[in-house]
Design a protein around this motif. Structure first.
Motif, PDB file in Angstrom:
ATOM      1  N   THR A   5      57.277   9.142  54.693  1.00  0.00           N
ATOM      2  CA  THR A   5      56.280  10.514  54.892  1.00  0.00           C
ATOM      3  C   THR A   5      55.700  11.323  56.232  1.00  0.00           C
ATOM      4  OG1 THR A   5      54.360   9.341  54.609  1.00  0.00           O
ATOM      5  CG2 THR A   5      55.300  10.227  52.216  1.00  0.00           C
ATOM      6  N   GLU A   6      54.742  12.247  56.461  1.00  0.00           N
ATOM      7  CA  GLU A   6      54.548  12.408  58.217  1.00  0.00           C
ATOM      8  C   GLU A   6      53.136  13.380  57.411  1.00  0.00           C
ATOM      9  OE1 GLU A   6      56.552  13.344  61.943  1.00  0.00           O
ATOM     10  OE2 GLU A   6      56.239  15.487  61.131  1.00  0.00           O
ATOM     11  N   LEU A   7      51.873  13.116  58.386  1.00  0.00           N
ATOM     12  CA  LEU A   7      51.037  13.740  57.705  1.00  0.00           C
ATOM     13  C   LEU A   7      50.567  14.435  59.142  1.00  0.00           C
ATOM     14  CD1 LEU A   7      48.131  15.777  56.150  1.00  0.00           C
ATOM     15  CD2 LEU A   7      47.292  13.552  56.639  1.00  0.00           C
ATOM     16  N   ARG A   8      50.329  15.655  59.440  1.00  0.00           N
ATOM     17  CA  ARG A   8      50.383  16.333  61.165  1.00  0.00           C
ATOM     18  C   ARG A   8      49.107  17.383  60.830  1.00  0.00           C
ATOM     19  NH1 ARG A   8      54.905  19.211  64.086  1.00  0.00           N
ATOM     20  NH2 ARG A   8      53.544  18.639  65.853  1.00  0.00           N
ATOM     21  N   ILE A   9      48.058  16.397  62.242  1.00  0.00           N
ATOM     22  CA  ILE A   9      47.024  17.611  61.687  1.00  0.00           C
ATOM     23  C   ILE A   9      46.644  17.939  63.524  1.00  0.00           C
ATOM     24  CG2 ILE A   9      44.056  17.446  62.020  1.00  0.00           C
ATOM     25  CD1 ILE A   9      45.060  15.031  61.005  1.00  0.00           C
ATOM     26  N   LEU A  10      46.728  19.848  63.231  1.00  0.00           N
ATOM     27  CA  LEU A  10      47.269  20.071  64.799  1.00  0.00           C
ATOM     28  C   LEU A  10      45.664  21.337  64.668  1.00  0.00           C
ATOM     29  CD1 LEU A  10      50.700  21.871  63.873  1.00  0.00           C
ATOM     30  CD2 LEU A  10      49.899  20.196  64.879  1.00  0.00           C
ATOM     31  N   ASP A  11      44.989  20.693  65.967  1.00  0.00           N
ATOM     32  CA  ASP A  11      43.803  21.674  65.996  1.00  0.00           C
ATOM     33  C   ASP A  11      43.127  21.418  65.071  1.00  0.00           C
ATOM     34  OD1 ASP A  11      42.545  22.533  68.481  1.00  0.00           O
ATOM     35  OD2 ASP A  11      43.337  24.776  68.367  1.00  0.00           O
ATOM     36  N   LEU A  12      42.595  20.697  64.640  1.00  0.00           N
ATOM     37  CA  LEU A  12      42.236  21.113  63.580  1.00  0.00           C
ATOM     38  C   LEU A  12      40.710  21.552  63.634  1.00  0.00           C
ATOM     39  CD1 LEU A  12      42.307  21.355  60.042  1.00  0.00           C
ATOM     40  CD2 LEU A  12      41.068  19.038  59.861  1.00  0.00           C
ATOM     41  N   THR A  13      38.866  22.659  63.649  1.00  0.00           N
ATOM     42  CA  THR A  13      37.605  22.786  63.125  1.00  0.00           C
ATOM     43  C   THR A  13      37.555  23.162  61.634  1.00  0.00           C
ATOM     44  OG1 THR A  13      38.503  23.445  65.659  1.00  0.00           O
ATOM     45  CG2 THR A  13      36.890  24.126  64.089  1.00  0.00           C
ATOM     46  N   LYS A  14      36.208  22.540  61.844  1.00  0.00           N
ATOM     47  CA  LYS A  14      35.381  22.729  60.638  1.00  0.00           C
ATOM     48  C   LYS A  14      34.103  22.966  61.067  1.00  0.00           C
ATOM     49  CE  LYS A  14      34.197  23.055  56.313  1.00  0.00           C
ATOM     50  NZ  LYS A  14      34.151  24.441  55.229  1.00  0.00           N
ATOM     51  N   GLU A  15      33.676  24.277  60.590  1.00  0.00           N
ATOM     52  CA  GLU A  15      32.213  24.986  60.982  1.00  0.00           C
ATOM     53  C   GLU A  15      31.244  25.244  59.781  1.00  0.00           C
ATOM     54  OE1 GLU A  15      31.974  28.323  63.881  1.00  0.00           O
ATOM     55  OE2 GLU A  15      32.916  27.380  64.619  1.00  0.00           O
ATOM     56  N   TYR A  16      29.998  24.152  60.080  1.00  0.00           N
ATOM     57  CA  TYR A  16      29.406  24.713  59.145  1.00  0.00           C
ATOM     58  C   TYR A  16      28.436  26.651  59.056  1.00  0.00           C
ATOM     59  CZ  TYR A  16      31.024  20.844  56.776  1.00  0.00           C
ATOM     60  OH  TYR A  16      31.967  19.640  56.525  1.00  0.00           O
ATOM     61  N   GLY A  18      24.988  27.965  60.651  1.00  0.00           N
ATOM     62  CA  GLY A  18      24.433  27.831  62.030  1.00  0.00           C
ATOM     63  C   GLY A  18      25.537  27.625  63.245  1.00  0.00           C
ATOM     64  N   GLY A  19      26.814  26.974  62.657  1.00  0.00           N
ATOM     65  CA  GLY A  19      27.569  27.347  64.466  1.00  0.00           C
ATOM     66  C   GLY A  19      27.786  25.665  64.528  1.00  0.00           C
ATOM     67  N   ARG A  20      27.229  24.728  64.106  1.00  0.00           N
ATOM     68  CA  ARG A  20      27.359  23.650  64.131  1.00  0.00           C
ATOM     69  C   ARG A  20      28.942  23.186  63.847  1.00  0.00           C
ATOM     70  NH1 ARG A  20      28.000  18.230  61.197  1.00  0.00           N
ATOM     71  NH2 ARG A  20      27.457  19.282  59.291  1.00  0.00           N
ATOM     72  N   ARG A  21      29.611  21.992  64.575  1.00  0.00           N
ATOM     73  CA  ARG A  21      30.703  22.155  64.336  1.00  0.00           C
ATOM     74  C   ARG A  21      30.481  20.384  64.122  1.00  0.00           C
ATOM     75  NH1 ARG A  21      35.576  24.940  68.812  1.00  0.00           N
ATOM     76  NH2 ARG A  21      34.981  26.856  68.360  1.00  0.00           N
ATOM     77  N   ALA A  22      31.731  20.540  62.709  1.00  0.00           N
ATOM     78  CA  ALA A  22      31.712  19.163  61.965  1.00  0.00           C
ATOM     79  C   ALA A  22      33.223  18.318  62.865  1.00  0.00           C
ATOM     80  CB  ALA A  22      31.735  19.178  60.917  1.00  0.00           C
ATOM     81  N   VAL A  23      33.836  19.491  62.937  1.00  0.00           N
ATOM     82  CA  VAL A  23      35.578  18.851  63.156  1.00  0.00           C
ATOM     83  C   VAL A  23      35.342  19.513  64.432  1.00  0.00           C
ATOM     84  CG1 VAL A  23      37.602  18.739  62.731  1.00  0.00           C
ATOM     85  CG2 VAL A  23      36.406  17.946  60.906  1.00  0.00           C
ATOM     86  N   ASP A  24      36.684  19.136  65.450  1.00  0.00           N
ATOM     87  CA  ASP A  24      36.080  20.293  66.526  1.00  0.00           C
ATOM     88  C   ASP A  24      37.701  19.726  67.524  1.00  0.00           C
ATOM     89  OD1 ASP A  24      36.017  21.850  69.077  1.00  0.00           O
ATOM     90  OD2 ASP A  24      34.069  20.959  69.642  1.00  0.00           O
ATOM     91  N   SER A  25      39.102  20.692  67.155  1.00  0.00           N
ATOM     92  CA  SER A  25      40.145  21.197  67.626  1.00  0.00           C
ATOM     93  C   SER A  25      40.750  19.343  67.668  1.00  0.00           C
ATOM     94  CB  SER A  25      39.793  21.188  69.280  1.00  0.00           C
ATOM     95  OG  SER A  25      39.084  22.756  69.448  1.00  0.00           O
ATOM     96  N   ARG A  57      38.494  23.906  52.929  1.00  0.00           N
ATOM     97  CA  ARG A  57      39.032  24.223  54.063  1.00  0.00           C
ATOM     98  C   ARG A  57      39.019  24.191  55.329  1.00  0.00           C
ATOM     99  NH1 ARG A  57      42.666  27.587  51.058  1.00  0.00           N
ATOM    100  NH2 ARG A  57      42.938  28.874  53.397  1.00  0.00           N
ATOM    101  N   PRO A  58      39.390  24.083  56.670  1.00  0.00           N
ATOM    102  CA  PRO A  58      39.255  23.676  57.754  1.00  0.00           C
ATOM    103  C   PRO A  58      38.685  25.518  58.031  1.00  0.00           C
ATOM    104  CG  PRO A  58      41.938  23.719  57.362  1.00  0.00           C
ATOM    105  CD  PRO A  58      41.078  24.159  56.096  1.00  0.00           C
ATOM    106  N   THR A  59      38.045  26.182  58.980  1.00  0.00           N
ATOM    107  CA  THR A  59      37.276  26.731  59.749  1.00  0.00           C
ATOM    108  C   THR A  59      38.801  27.510  60.501  1.00  0.00           C
ATOM    109  OG1 THR A  59      35.858  26.140  59.896  1.00  0.00           O
ATOM    110  CG2 THR A  59      36.264  28.279  61.349  1.00  0.00           C
TER     111      THR A  59
END
Length: 300
Positions: A5-16, A18-25, A57-59
């Motif tokens: 199996t394979e899981l690929r994460i590509l340039d993932l960003t999650k913003e909350y 106020g603009g706070r990025r919990a996950v950044d690229s 879901r990611p931003t």
């Protein structure tokens, strides 16, 4: 034998808000084995885990499961994932068997198959003799093992466990790590933690997160090499410890009859009497994630 199996994460960003990025690229490719995801509290590990478990879901960015975009077709990953969140909740009045049967029914498992699977999992997590015990009467370690059992009900190809050993005693942590190592033989296991020894004993790959970003990814040996030549030990008087700490990043201290034995993390020899020593994984982790205090002054 399970298919690769394979899981690929590509340039993932999650913003909350106020603009706070919990996950950044964040980008990473995962295949069967145990990935230790290291990072301090607030590094973004739990946000990343919730995205991979399809809880949120990611931003922006994409997650590909077996080449398919999860945002477009979440079903295949949801059927393949087992998830033990950091705030795993239980019904204290239920027994372990009742709790697992309830979750199996919620997953749509047939009753006879669920009963057989529950007994198999209780044996796997060494709880066969405690299946009739109420969850509220179990130790933290036993409840975490029930948590792993519920995450494995659907025999997942991707198992995600978020800070599973917080609050466990050393014996329970070792047992938990051994269990995860075995599970990583034919599936992807993601172990998110800030406890370096847990990763050292369990993972064959390590990813270090800081500020929502991926700071390093590689084998434990590759992470160790990032700290080569940057770990020193020396003995100082107790009164000198505060000044040393203000000038250098310290990896630990030990009281001895001769004074305080200090582990200093620095690209330069911190004092004439300092001796180079072999790095440990926690040294490399600190050098990657801590503020660069060690280079702020020329000498001790």
């Amino acid at each position: 034998m399970r298919c690769v199996t394979e899981l690929r994460i590509l340039d993932l960003t999650k913003e909350y808000r106020g603009g706070r990025r919990a996950v950044d690229s964040f980008s990473l490719t995962l295949r069967p084995g145990v990935l230790g995801l290291l990072g301090a509290n607030g590094a973004g590990k739990s946000s990343l885990m919730r995205i991979l478990a399809t809880v949120t879901r990611p931003t922006s960015g994409r997650v590909l499961w077996e080449g398919e975009d999860v945002a477009r077709r979440p079903g295949p990953l949801r059927r393949a994932v087992g998830y033990l969140p950091q705030d795993f909740g239980v019904y204290p009045q239920l027994t372990a068997r009742e709790f697992l049967a309830y979750l199996a029914a919620a997953k749509g498992m047939r009753r006879r198959a669920a009963r057989a699977r529950i007994e198999e999992l209780l044996d796997l997590v060494n709880l066969s003799g405690a299946g009739g015990q109420r969850l509220g009467a179990m130790s933290g370690g036993m409840r975490q093992r029930v948590g792993i059992a519920q995450a494995l009900l659907n025999d997942p190809a991707l198992l995600i466990v978020d800070e599973p050993t917080v609050g466990l005693d050393p014996e329970e942590r070792l047992r938990f790590g051994s269990l995860l190592s075995g599970l990583g033989a034919d599936r992807i296991v993601v172990l998110s933690t800030h406890i370096v020894p847990d990763v050292a004993a369990t993972a064959d790959r390590i990813a270090v997160m800081g500020g929502g970003r991926l700071l390093h990814h590689g084998s434990p040996e590759e992470l160790l090499r990032t700290a080569e030549g940057a770990v020193w030990e020396l003995t100082v008087e107790a009164g000198q410890l505060a000044l040393l700490r203000s000038r250098f990043l310290l990896g630990g201290t030990t009281r001895t009859p001769q004074g305080v034995r200090v582990r200093v993390l620095s690209g330069q020899r911190p004092a004439p009497e300092a001796q180079p020593v072999a790095p440990r994984l926690d040294d490399a982790y600190l050098l990657l994630t801590a503020p660069a205090t060690a280079e702020r002054v020329a000498a001790w």
